[in-house]
Motif scaffolding. Structure first.
Motif, PDB file in Angstrom:
ATOM      1  N   LEU A 529       0.832  -1.205   0.000  1.00  0.00           N
ATOM      2  CA  LEU A 529       0.000   0.000   0.000  1.00  0.00           C
ATOM      3  C   LEU A 529       0.873   1.262   0.000  1.00  0.00           C
ATOM      4  O   LEU A 529       0.652   2.178  -0.799  1.00  0.00           O
ATOM      5  N   LEU A 530       1.850   1.288   0.861  1.00  0.00           N
ATOM      6  CA  LEU A 530       2.668   2.500   0.977  1.00  0.00           C
ATOM      7  C   LEU A 530       3.560   2.681  -0.240  1.00  0.00           C
ATOM      8  O   LEU A 530       3.801   3.796  -0.690  1.00  0.00           O
ATOM      9  N   ARG A 531       4.039   1.547  -0.778  1.00  0.00           N
ATOM     10  CA  ARG A 531       4.868   1.646  -1.980  1.00  0.00           C
ATOM     11  C   ARG A 531       4.053   2.244  -3.134  1.00  0.00           C
ATOM     12  O   ARG A 531       4.475   3.164  -3.816  1.00  0.00           O
ATOM     13  N   ARG A 532       2.839   1.694  -3.311  1.00  0.00           N
ATOM     14  CA  ARG A 532       2.010   2.216  -4.412  1.00  0.00           C
ATOM     15  C   ARG A 532       1.628   3.665  -4.164  1.00  0.00           C
ATOM     16  O   ARG A 532       1.602   4.475  -5.100  1.00  0.00           O
ATOM     17  N   LEU A 533       1.326   3.977  -2.908  1.00  0.00           N
ATOM     18  CA  LEU A 533       0.943   5.348  -2.580  1.00  0.00           C
ATOM     19  C   LEU A 533       2.078   6.306  -2.943  1.00  0.00           C
ATOM     20  O   LEU A 533       1.867   7.320  -3.616  1.00  0.00           O
ATOM     21  N   ALA A 534       3.286   5.940  -2.535  1.00  0.00           N
ATOM     22  CA  ALA A 534       4.428   6.808  -2.830  1.00  0.00           C
ATOM     23  C   ALA A 534       4.639   6.922  -4.337  1.00  0.00           C
ATOM     24  O   ALA A 534       4.878   8.006  -4.862  1.00  0.00           O
ATOM     25  N   HIS A 535       4.506   5.798  -5.054  1.00  0.00           N
ATOM     26  CA  HIS A 535       4.761   5.841  -6.494  1.00  0.00           C
ATOM     27  C   HIS A 535       3.643   6.547  -7.257  1.00  0.00           C
ATOM     28  O   HIS A 535       3.896   7.164  -8.284  1.00  0.00           O
ATOM     29  N   TRP A 536       2.422   6.469  -6.746  1.00  0.00           N
ATOM     30  CA  TRP A 536       1.353   7.256  -7.365  1.00  0.00           C
ATOM     31  C   TRP A 536       1.658   8.744  -7.202  1.00  0.00           C
ATOM     32  O   TRP A 536       1.525   9.531  -8.144  1.00  0.00           O
ATOM     33  N   LEU A 537       2.098   9.100  -6.006  1.00  0.00           N
ATOM     34  CA  LEU A 537       2.436  10.508  -5.758  1.00  0.00           C
ATOM     35  C   LEU A 537       3.607  10.938  -6.643  1.00  0.00           C
ATOM     36  O   LEU A 537       3.680  12.084  -7.083  1.00  0.00           O
ATOM     37  N   LEU A 538       4.499  10.001  -6.931  1.00  0.00           N
ATOM     38  CA  LEU A 538       5.659  10.311  -7.777  1.00  0.00           C
ATOM     39  C   LEU A 538       5.307  10.189  -9.259  1.00  0.00           C
ATOM     40  O   LEU A 538       6.184  10.215 -10.105  1.00  0.00           O
ATOM     41  N   LYS A 539       4.019  10.035  -9.557  1.00  0.00           N
ATOM     42  CA  LYS A 539       3.509  10.047 -10.937  1.00  0.00           C
ATOM     43  C   LYS A 539       4.015   8.884 -11.772  1.00  0.00           C
ATOM     44  O   LYS A 539       4.294   9.032 -12.966  1.00  0.00           O
ATOM     45  N   GLU A 540       4.153   7.762 -11.141  1.00  0.00           N
ATOM     46  CA  GLU A 540       4.495   6.552 -11.876  1.00  0.00           C
ATOM     47  C   GLU A 540       3.387   6.266 -12.889  1.00  0.00           C
ATOM     48  O   GLU A 540       2.218   6.145 -12.523  1.00  0.00           O
ATOM     49  N   PRO A 541       3.701   6.178 -14.201  1.00  0.00           N
ATOM     50  CA  PRO A 541       2.634   6.023 -15.208  1.00  0.00           C
ATOM     51  C   PRO A 541       1.773   4.777 -14.973  1.00  0.00           C
ATOM     52  O   PRO A 541       0.584   4.786 -15.257  1.00  0.00           O
ATOM     53  N   GLU A 542       2.377   3.714 -14.441  1.00  0.00           N
ATOM     54  CA  GLU A 542       1.635   2.474 -14.211  1.00  0.00           C
ATOM     55  C   GLU A 542       0.480   2.669 -13.242  1.00  0.00           C
ATOM     56  O   GLU A 542      -0.450   1.871 -13.218  1.00  0.00           O
ATOM     57  N   LEU A 543       0.555   3.683 -12.400  1.00  0.00           N
ATOM     58  CA  LEU A 543      -0.445   3.831 -11.345  1.00  0.00           C
ATOM     59  C   LEU A 543      -1.449   4.947 -11.648  1.00  0.00           C
ATOM     60  O   LEU A 543      -2.196   5.350 -10.771  1.00  0.00           O
ATOM     61  N   ARG A 549      -4.221   3.733 -22.154  1.00  0.00           N
ATOM     62  CA  ARG A 549      -2.849   3.382 -22.531  1.00  0.00           C
ATOM     63  C   ARG A 549      -2.870   2.182 -23.461  1.00  0.00           C
ATOM     64  O   ARG A 549      -3.829   1.400 -23.456  1.00  0.00           O
ATOM     65  N   VAL A 550      -1.851   2.069 -24.240  1.00  0.00           N
ATOM     66  CA  VAL A 550      -1.752   0.965 -25.194  1.00  0.00           C
ATOM     67  C   VAL A 550      -0.408   0.302 -24.995  1.00  0.00           C
ATOM     68  O   VAL A 550       0.626   0.969 -25.004  1.00  0.00           O
ATOM     69  N   LYS A 551      -0.442  -0.984 -24.782  1.00  0.00           N
ATOM     70  CA  LYS A 551       0.802  -1.751 -24.697  1.00  0.00           C
ATOM     71  C   LYS A 551       1.040  -2.387 -26.061  1.00  0.00           C
ATOM     72  O   LYS A 551       0.151  -3.029 -26.608  1.00  0.00           O
ATOM     73  N   VAL A 552       2.216  -2.186 -26.602  1.00  0.00           N
ATOM     74  CA  VAL A 552       2.538  -2.719 -27.921  1.00  0.00           C
ATOM     75  C   VAL A 552       3.383  -3.970 -27.746  1.00  0.00           C
ATOM     76  O   VAL A 552       4.413  -3.934 -27.092  1.00  0.00           O
ATOM     77  N   ASP A 553       2.892  -5.071 -28.305  1.00  0.00           N
ATOM     78  CA  ASP A 553       3.672  -6.297 -28.287  1.00  0.00           C
ATOM     79  C   ASP A 553       3.716  -6.786 -29.728  1.00  0.00           C
ATOM     80  O   ASP A 553       2.795  -7.441 -30.190  1.00  0.00           O
ATOM     81  N   GLY A 554       4.788  -6.427 -30.420  1.00  0.00           N
ATOM     82  CA  GLY A 554       4.857  -6.748 -31.840  1.00  0.00           C
ATOM     83  C   GLY A 554       3.751  -6.001 -32.561  1.00  0.00           C
ATOM     84  O   GLY A 554       3.735  -4.782 -32.574  1.00  0.00           O
ATOM     85  N   ARG A 555       2.780  -6.739 -33.088  1.00  0.00           N
ATOM     86  CA  ARG A 555       1.674  -6.087 -33.785  1.00  0.00           C
ATOM     87  C   ARG A 555       0.416  -6.117 -32.968  1.00  0.00           C
ATOM     88  O   ARG A 555      -0.614  -5.576 -33.354  1.00  0.00           O
ATOM     89  N   ARG A 556       0.457  -6.802 -31.812  1.00  0.00           N
ATOM     90  CA  ARG A 556      -0.722  -6.834 -30.945  1.00  0.00           C
ATOM     91  C   ARG A 556      -0.728  -5.598 -30.060  1.00  0.00           C
ATOM     92  O   ARG A 556       0.269  -5.270 -29.442  1.00  0.00           O
ATOM     93  N   LEU A 557      -1.860  -4.937 -30.037  1.00  0.00           N
ATOM     94  CA  LEU A 557      -1.992  -3.738 -29.223  1.00  0.00           C
ATOM     95  C   LEU A 557      -3.034  -4.011 -28.154  1.00  0.00           C
ATOM     96  O   LEU A 557      -4.179  -4.338 -28.455  1.00  0.00           O
ATOM     97  N   LEU A 558      -2.600  -3.897 -26.893  1.00  0.00           N
ATOM     98  CA  LEU A 558      -3.538  -4.078 -25.784  1.00  0.00           C
ATOM     99  C   LEU A 558      -3.960  -2.693 -25.319  1.00  0.00           C
ATOM    100  O   LEU A 558      -3.152  -1.924 -24.812  1.00  0.00           O
ATOM    101  N   ILE A 559      -5.241  -2.408 -25.540  1.00  0.00           N
ATOM    102  CA  ILE A 559      -5.767  -1.098 -25.153  1.00  0.00           C
ATOM    103  C   ILE A 559      -6.349  -1.248 -23.755  1.00  0.00           C
ATOM    104  O   ILE A 559      -7.147  -2.156 -23.506  1.00  0.00           O
ATOM    105  N   GLU A 560      -5.943  -0.384 -22.857  1.00  0.00           N
ATOM    106  CA  GLU A 560      -6.477  -0.454 -21.501  1.00  0.00           C
ATOM    107  C   GLU A 560      -6.910   0.929 -21.068  1.00  0.00           C
ATOM    108  O   GLU A 560      -6.164   1.892 -21.221  1.00  0.00           O
ATOM    109  N   ARG A 561      -8.141   0.978 -20.545  1.00  0.00           N
ATOM    110  CA  ARG A 561      -8.592   2.241 -19.971  1.00  0.00           C
ATOM    111  C   ARG A 561      -8.745   2.029 -18.482  1.00  0.00           C
ATOM    112  O   ARG A 561      -9.411   1.093 -18.050  1.00  0.00           O
TER     113      ARG A 561
END
Lengths: 719, 274
Positions: A529-543, A549-561
């Motif tokens: 919890l605290l790790r994620r909290l700190a990283h959210w505050l530090l604007k970690e894109p994952e959080l 966002r779109v993850k590119v894996d070769g030609r497969r695109l994973l769209i995530e909202r």
């Protein structure tokens, strides 16, 4: 098959009764006897054969012939069709101008002419078409193959099951920009005569933008150097070319770039994670395509060091929990500031016996404050030691994009609370009354289950959350802003996450998280919890909690909202060619909705749901497909020549009388191309469908003849 | 009519006889849980100076009075104001609320029960610190040396005590608040043992500290704040040093490596903004 005429063949065959060596000895013996006979004749000076000798010699010869068992073999043969591979280049560059039309016409012409030959099979392979990979099927779509035109790979695959003696040849219908021309001319032998039909025109001109050098990683806040080159092919169309630089959330910049010379751009990385820069060179008067006037540079911004300033009000039971969290991360530079003694305390100890290290307070809170990525106030009360001016500095810093975490002590409602300081305007929790002193179990709220900071912590089932250890004290507060991710006693906010302009503020309204780290009632997920909290505050894109966002894996695109509220808005997908389609995302729980698509085209794919935009860059920054789109004979000419085929510009062929290309079958080893025609090898291969054998000297005949001869010889001798 | 009401009373009494014990038991369990919660709320509300009850009344009283003296000193000189002093029984009490346990080792110590062993091992593994004071055993001549005391050895059977070493001169315990070169109590400490090696999850705080200063006796005060025991060889300077050690010990247990890290701050600030 039935229309193919059958061909017969006759063969004389021997099947000797004697094994080879014995037969050889017999033959040698017979030869010696003849030589002796001849010698006797010559030495006698005249030819005087013994009586009946010729008959006996004839009998001997017949005996030898009978032993060799001659027979006549008749074969029934069926000719086999030769195969010609026709590889059609459907890569994006083939869609320029009239190329598609010429390609289709040439293919139709080939089909029609080939149909005239009963012993010719036409195998047509289309390469690099929409939705298909190099082999026209999804299984062939290796990531690195996208953006390249690989015709030879396809031709070899098409002829893989055809023996070389049945290959009639290979015809490529292409613009000549083929990226897998084999250097090894032996390939030409496998493919038969290779003919290239070029679809473009002779006088094509194009402008292209090339990214010469671009780093894939860079430090956040620091510029990265990107070098680009704009040139006009084949001849200059301008001396300087306007180049437009676009990036998300900023107005476009225009540079005037000298043509034909490397040009250096200093690009600033302003947010962690993917920074996408789009470059576009202005169109030239003569252009084949604008696709190669555009380029995309993606640079991942990483932080050099994360600077965290931890301000503790006093040494307390939970203080080491924060130190452990921040010190366990090797990328964090922690500056901890705590107050151990204050001016109202009496201590007669001489200074030299005190452990005193001068703390550079002015430097920390004034000159260097802006360098801190996160400021944590842990049970801090207003004391004279931090002047109001310093707190004002913190407010400004957070509003400009800094981050603040406040962990309230039990005196949050009292006059000395930070809430009643200048910092109070940043804090989303408003004190309602004295602190509760009662056990409670921290709960993740419904919205907290969708927030990346708290998603998944309480287990998959909202009705039966994981039983964590209880906390025992909580401030009585209300949330005037922000997202309440966790609640405590009486549904009061326990964890509030808030954004202020570019800055972020989080508040934990209880100082009891240390009970989890000390294992009270089994503890809880304090570290995560605290790790994620700190990283959210530090604007970690994952959080990011509200993000496309779109993850590119070769030609497969994973769209995530990721969104805090469930959303059903479709996402609009714009391909590099400008084709748009609408995609529905499937809610996958915990604040995420996803969809998987496959990109058919290299370049920048843009996804937007009207509110958020994400870019996905498929394949290399300079796709070979678009590097040079002019039709050329150069790449294919050496191999075509080595194979004995011809390079033909379809525009030239169409201009000729008769308008088109004839197909001819040529014998192997003969010239396979000529004016107005393409030669395909006629191999004349066949399979044997039946065989009949007729003995020429059956045993009964041989015996009869032999006896007759011996008898004749005896009669002659007896005379 | 009378008969019917009499029957009712009899039936009621019978029902009561059947259900009352379980009801009472349940009630008492609830009362016990509530009492435990109340105690937990109290214990977690701030810093309590805690000692382990040995069962020897004189020893336990010295521990209590000693920690009370230390509490007053902390409140007077530092911003750390402990709420009070608590005696704990590891067989029974939750130890999670306390960063530091003062544990005087008497001449005779009964070995620990399984519940206490498990609680103490959890306490150690979750960041707590135990200071074993073998001063009493040493003074009465029952111990054979400091850490080799037989009583201490039998007491710590089954505890996950990390490898120890004599305290190095630059240890953060010697500079957490005061600068200290020695750590006397009622008597000079012959040797102070701390954890060897640095467990990264503990921020440099030793899980176990062992010494023979008989510190509680030096810290102990009566209700008027007067010291209860003379220090040996003597002098207020030695008592002052004993208090300074006590202050350092508590600040060290709360702030870990804070003081040691502080020397790096100028270097970090130097790097900032370059």
């Amino acid at each position: 098959m039935t229309s193919v005429p059958e061909v017969d063949s006759l063969t004389l065959a021997f099947a000797p009764h004697l094994p080879g060596p014995v037969a050889a000895i017999c033959l040698i013996a017979a030869g010696l006897a003849l030589v002796a006979l001849a010698w006797a004749t010559v030495s006698a000076g005249r030819f005087q054969p013994p009586r009946g000798g010729l008959w006996r010699l004839g009998g001997l010869a017949l005996f030898g012939l009978a032993l060799a068992q001659p027979s006549l073999i008749r074969e029934r043969r069926e000719p086999v069709k030769d195969v010609v591979a026709v590889v059609v280049d459907r890569s994006p560059s083939q869609s320029l101008g009239e190329r598609t039309l010429r390609t289709d016409q040439a293919l139709a012409g080939l089909r029609e002419r080939a149909a005239r030959f009963a012993d010719l099979e036409l195998r047509v392979v289309e390469v690099g078409g929409p939705g298909g990979g190099p082999q026209g099927g999804p299984q062939g779509g290796s990531a690195e193959g996208l953006g390249e035109t690989r015709l030879f790979q396809a031709a070899e695959r098409a002829l893989a099951d055809v023996p070389r003696r049945r290959v009639a040849g290979t015809v490529l219908i292409t613009d000549g920009q083929v990226h897998d021309v084999p250097a090894d001319m032996a390939v030409a032998a496998r493919l038969g005569p290779v003919h290239a039909l070029l679809t473009g025109t002779h006088d094509e001109a194009d402008r292209r933008l090339t990214v010469v050098q671009a780093p894939s990683f860079g430090l956040l806040g620091k510029p990265v150097i990107v070098t680009v080159l704009i040139d006009d092919l084949p001849v200059a169309q301008a001396e300087t070319v306007p180049l437009v630089l676009r990036r998300a959330g900023q107005s476009p910049l225009t540079f005037h770039v000298p043509r034909g010379r490397a040009f250096r751009l200093d690009l600033q990385l302003d947010h962690p994670g993917q920074n996408v820069f789009e470059l576009e060179a202005a169109a030239a008067p003569r252009e084949l395509t604008l696709a190669n006037n555009r380029a995309v540079v993606v640079v991942n911004a990483v932080r050099d060091r994360l600077r965290v300033l931890l301000v503790s009000g006093e040494p307390h039971n939970g203080g080491r929990t924060w130190r452990n969290l921040l010190k366990s991360d090797p990328s964090v530079d922690l500056v901890h500031f705590t107050i151990l003694r204050s001016i109202e305390k009496l201590d007669a100890t001489p200074t030299r016996e005190l452990s005193l290290i001068a703390f550079p307070i002015r430097e920390l809170f004034e000159t260097k404050l802006g360098e801190f990525d996160l400021i944590v106030f842990d049970r801090f009360r207003r004391r004279a030691i931090l002047p109001t001016a310093y707190l004002n500095n913190i407010v400004r810093h957070v509003q400009r994009g800094g981050a603040l975490l406040e962990v309230s002590g039990p005196d949050y409602h009292e006059p000395l609370s930070l809430f009643h300081s200048p910092l109070g305007e940043l804090l989303p929790a408003e004190p309602l009354g004295p602190t509760f002193h009662h056990p409670f179990r921290p709960q993740v709220t419904a919205v907290g289950r969708r927030h990346p900071v708290t998603a998944g912590l309480a287990g998959p089932d909202p009705a039966h959350p994981v039983a964590w250890g209880r906390w025992l004290h909580q401030n009585d507060v209300g949330a005037r802003r922000g997202v309440v991710a966790m609640t405590g006693l009486n549904e009061r906010p326990l964890l509030i996450l808030d954004r202020l302009g570019k800055g972020r503020v989080a508040q934990l309204t209880s100082d009891q998280v240390w009970l989890w780290s000390r294992g009270f009632e089994g503890g809880g997920p304090h570290a995560e919890l605290l790790r994620r909290l700190a990283h959210w505050l530090l604007k970690e894109p994952e959080l990011e909690e509200n993000d496309l966002r779109v993850k590119v894996d070769g030609r497969r695109l994973l769209i995530e909202r990721r969104s805090l509220e469930p959303e059903t808005k479709p996402v609009t997908w714009t391909t590099p060619a400008g084709v748009t389609s609408s995609i529905m995302l499937a809610e996958s729980g915990e604040g995420s909705a996803q969809a998987l698509v496959t990109a058919a085209e290299p370049g920048v794919h843009r996804f937007s749901d009207g509110e958020r935009t994400a870019l996905a860059v498929v394949d290399a920054i300079n796709p070979p497909e678009w590097a040079d789109v002019r039709t050329t004979a150069e790449r294919l000419a050496p191999l075509v020549a080595a194979s004995g085929g011809a390079v033909v510009w379809l525009v030239d062929a169409a201009a000729q009388p008769g308008g088109g290309l004839d197909l001819r079958r040529v014998a192997p080893g003969r010239a396979a191309a000529g004016f107005g025609w393409l030669g395909l090898r006629a191999n004349g291969d066949y399979v044997v469908s039946g065989q009949s054998e007729t003995p020429l000297l059956p045993p009964w005949l041989a015996t009869g003849l032999l006896l007759g001869m011996l008898f004749a010889g005896w009669r002659r001798e007896g005379k | 009519m009378i008969r019917r009401s009499f029957l009712c009373i009899v039936a009621g009494m019978a029902a009561g006889a059947v259900f009352a014990p379980s009801l009472l038991w349940r009630q008492s369990a609830a009362v016990a849980a509530e009492a435990r919660d109340d105690w937990a709320v109290k214990a977690s509300g701030g810093l309590w100076l805690a000692y382990v009850i040995t069962g020897d009344p004189a020893l336990d009283e010295t521990s209590r009075a000693g920690l009370e003296g230390l509490r007053q000193t902390l409140a007077r000189r530092t911003v750390t104001e402990p709420l009070g002093v608590l005696g704990l029984d590891p067989e029974r009490d939750d130890l999670a609320f306390f960063p530091l346990l003062y544990w005087p080792v008497g001449p005779v110590s009964a070995p620990l029960g399984p519940a206490a062993r498990s609680r103490l091992n959890t306490f150690i593994s979750r960041g707590g610190t135990i200071i074993f004071d073998t001063g009493v055993a040493t003074a009465t001549g029952t111990g054979a040396g400091t850490t080799g005391s037989g009583a201490l050895r039998s007491l710590t059977q089954g505890l996950n005590i990390p490898p120890l070493m004599p305290i190095p001169t630059d240890h953060v315990l010697s500079k957490a608040f005061y600068l200290l070169r020695e750590f006397p109590g009622r008597q000079p400490t012959s040797e102070l043992w701390v954890e060897a090696g640095d467990d990264p999850g503990r921020d440099g705080v030793s899980a176990v500290i062992i010494g023979d200063g008989d510190w509680a006796a030096a810290w102990a005060v009566d209700d008027t704040g007067t010291p209860l025991h003379a220090v040996i060889p003597g002098g207020e300077r030695q008592r002052e040093m004993a208090y300074r050690f006590g202050v350092n010990l508590v600040i060290y247990a709360l702030t870990g490596n804070y003081k040691a890290d502080q020397v790096h701050v100028p270097a970090i600030l130097e790097r900032l903004g370059q």
